[in-house]
Design an enzyme around this catalytic site. Structure first.
Site, PDB file in Angstrom:
ATOM      1  N   CYS A  10      -4.307  -1.482  -2.059  1.00 51.19           N
ATOM      2  CA  CYS A  10      -4.421  -0.047  -2.325  1.00 51.19           C
ATOM      3  C   CYS A  10      -5.297   0.112  -3.576  1.00 51.19           C
ATOM      4  O   CYS A  10      -4.991  -0.481  -4.618  1.00 51.19           O
ATOM      5  CB  CYS A  10      -3.026   0.509  -2.572  1.00 51.19           C
ATOM      6  SG  CYS A  10      -2.992   2.217  -3.129  1.00 51.19           S
TER       7      CYS A  10
ATOM      8  N   CYS B  54     -10.949   3.182  -0.624  1.00 51.56           N
ATOM      9  CA  CYS B  54      -9.558   3.493  -0.279  1.00 51.56           C
ATOM     10  C   CYS B  54      -9.291   2.734   1.009  1.00 51.56           C
ATOM     11  O   CYS B  54     -10.095   2.801   1.948  1.00 51.56           O
ATOM     12  CB  CYS B  54      -9.377   4.987  -0.062  1.00 51.56           C
ATOM     13  SG  CYS B  54      -7.742   5.412   0.613  1.00 51.56           S
TER      14      CYS B  54
ATOM     15  N   HIS C  23      -7.386   3.220   3.365  1.00 48.16           N
ATOM     16  CA  HIS C  23      -7.205   4.040   4.573  1.00 48.16           C
ATOM     17  C   HIS C  23      -8.558   4.330   5.258  1.00 48.16           C
ATOM     18  O   HIS C  23      -8.598   4.613   6.449  1.00 48.16           O
ATOM     19  CB  HIS C  23      -6.577   5.395   4.219  1.00 48.16           C
ATOM     20  CG  HIS C  23      -5.091   5.355   3.989  1.00 48.16           C
ATOM     21  ND1 HIS C  23      -4.527   4.809   2.873  1.00 48.16           N
ATOM     22  CD2 HIS C  23      -4.055   5.799   4.749  1.00 48.16           C
ATOM     23  CE1 HIS C  23      -3.202   4.942   2.942  1.00 48.16           C
ATOM     24  NE2 HIS C  23      -2.895   5.532   4.066  1.00 48.16           N
TER      25      HIS C  23
ATOM     26  N   GLU D 202      -2.873   9.026   8.027  1.00 49.24           N
ATOM     27  CA  GLU D 202      -1.412   8.854   8.102  1.00 49.24           C
ATOM     28  C   GLU D 202      -0.808   9.634   9.283  1.00 49.24           C
ATOM     29  O   GLU D 202       0.242   9.270   9.783  1.00 49.24           O
ATOM     30  CB  GLU D 202      -0.748   9.293   6.792  1.00 49.24           C
ATOM     31  CG  GLU D 202      -0.941   8.324   5.633  1.00 49.24           C
ATOM     32  CD  GLU D 202      -0.135   7.022   5.754  1.00 49.24           C
ATOM     33  OE1 GLU D 202       0.924   7.020   6.391  1.00 49.24           O
ATOM     34  OE2 GLU D 202      -0.593   6.001   5.207  1.00 49.24           O
TER      35      GLU D 202
ATOM     36  N   ASP E  31       0.866  -1.183   0.000  1.00 51.19           N
ATOM     37  CA  ASP E  31       0.000   0.000   0.000  1.00 51.19           C
ATOM     38  C   ASP E  31       0.900   1.230   0.000  1.00 51.19           C
ATOM     39  O   ASP E  31       2.099   1.133   0.248  1.00 51.19           O
ATOM     40  CB  ASP E  31      -0.910   0.010   1.242  1.00 51.19           C
ATOM     41  CG  ASP E  31      -1.807   1.246   1.287  1.00 51.19           C
ATOM     42  OD1 ASP E  31      -2.461   1.544   0.261  1.00 51.19           O
ATOM     43  OD2 ASP E  31      -1.854   1.937   2.324  1.00 51.19           O
ATOM     44  N   SER E  32       0.296   2.386  -0.237  1.00 48.55           N
ATOM     45  CA  SER E  32       1.067   3.626  -0.209  1.00 48.55           C
ATOM     46  C   SER E  32       1.443   4.026   1.217  1.00 48.55           C
ATOM     47  O   SER E  32       2.241   4.934   1.404  1.00 48.55           O
ATOM     48  CB  SER E  32       0.233   4.746  -0.831  1.00 48.55           C
ATOM     49  OG  SER E  32      -0.929   4.940  -0.058  1.00 48.55           O
TER      50      SER E  32
HETATM   51  N1  DGL Z   1      -4.751   3.435   0.539  1.00 50.96           N
HETATM   52  C1  DGL Z   1      -4.747   3.827  -0.801  1.00 50.96           C
HETATM   53  C2  DGL Z   1      -5.972   3.452  -1.566  1.00 50.96           C
HETATM   54  O1  DGL Z   1      -6.608   2.483  -1.237  1.00 50.96           O
HETATM   55  C3  DGL Z   1      -4.143   5.096  -1.278  1.00 50.96           C
HETATM   56  C4  DGL Z   1      -4.024   6.296  -0.443  1.00 50.96           C
HETATM   57  C5  DGL Z   1      -3.139   7.304  -1.093  1.00 50.96           C
HETATM   58  O2  DGL Z   1      -1.929   7.066  -1.087  1.00 50.96           O
HETATM   59  O3  DGL Z   1      -3.610   8.312  -1.631  1.00 50.96           O
HETATM   60  O4  DGL Z   1      -6.293   4.057  -2.551  1.00 50.96           O
END
Ligand code: DGL
Length: 266
Positions: free
Chosen positions: A74, A185, A187, A153, A11-12
């Protein structure tokens, strides 16, 4: 046959931990290796070519660790890089968009489905296409929420600032008569109680990452590569950013295990 090689998650940043949490619950025998590219998070506003390049770098790091399956935990990376990576690797590669779509299509009664995600995911139109392919008459409303990832984050996902930003951002979706909203997403599940509160109980939230583990489980069985050996499974965490910040969020989110991540540079 048993296969004790680990499953890789990328993931990012910390978002993919919401997918790992579900993996630990549904697949407690499996060894896990996680890489979060925290130093370059967010991916959401970046051009597709850059996200593809970063996703390949993370993939190569995990391939060195001898993974048996790759989960692109992600949505932003799944939207632009899944097909290419899937085509080129000789291990199963799983993304988070189709499992989320399937769950939404199964859940909705009025066929009014909402999606929230990063700018990249919304721009790709991936969810919309996937939903329309299955249910052409569905109404799909997508909304980019660029302020959500930085809140998570920075470990402020339970703060009053988080409540205010989520409430303000979701206003355009409040009057769409949605009965289902995809958290597109990985997150966003950390903001789930706030999102639920803002949208109201009549809207069912779909956690695309958690839905993905059902598919991972099915593929482990299909390819006969599940770890059936009893014993304590391991979980290794790598971040390209601050290990202190990563461990703090991971401990709070995963609850069950202590997390001591390792810093790497890609
Ligand atoms: N967690 C990521 C997603 O599902 C990306 C969040 C990001 O880096 O912008 O898209």
């Amino acid at each position: 046959m048993t296969n004790t090689q680990p499953i890789g998650f990328i993931d990012s940043g910390v978002g993919g931990l919401t997918v790992v949490k579900e993996a630990m619950k549904q697949l407690p025998n499996e060894h896990i290796i996680y890489l979060g590219d925290t130093a370059r998070c967010p991916y959401g506003p970046r051009p597709a070519e850059q996200v593809i390049a970063y996703t390949w770098q993370m993939t190569h790091f995990l391939l060195e660790k001898n993974i048996k399956m790759l989960v692109i935990a992600c949505n932003t990376a799944t939207a632009v890089a899944l097909e290419e990576i899937k085509e080129q690797l000789n291990i199963p590669v799983v993304g988070v968009i189709l499992p989320g779509t399937r769950a939404a299509v199964k859940t909705t009664k009025n066929r009014n489905i909402g999606i929230i995600g990063t700018a990249g995911t919304v721009k790709s139109g991936s969810y919309e296409k996937a939903i329309k392919t299955k249910v052409p008459e569905a109404t799909v409303s997508s909304l980019a929420c660029p302020k959500f990832v930085p809140i998570v984050e920075s470990n402020q996902f339970q703060s009053s600032v988080a409540k205010k930003i989520v409430a303000e951002t979701l206003i355009p979706l409040k009057f769409k008569k949605l009965d289902t909203l995809i958290l597109g997403c990985t997150h966003y599940p950390l903001l789930r109680p706030i999102i639920q509160n803002v949208m109201g109980e009549q809207v069912t939230l779909i956690d695309s990452g958690a839905e993905t583990i059902g598919e991972v489980s099915m593929l482990l069985d299909y390819f006969d590569i599940a770890n059936t050996t009893a014993g304590q499974p391991s979980a290794y965490f790598y971040t390209t950013g601050s290990t202190v910040m990563f461990d703090g969020i991971a401990k709070e989110w995963l609850e069950t295990i202590p997390v001591h991540s390792e810093h790497i540079d890609l």
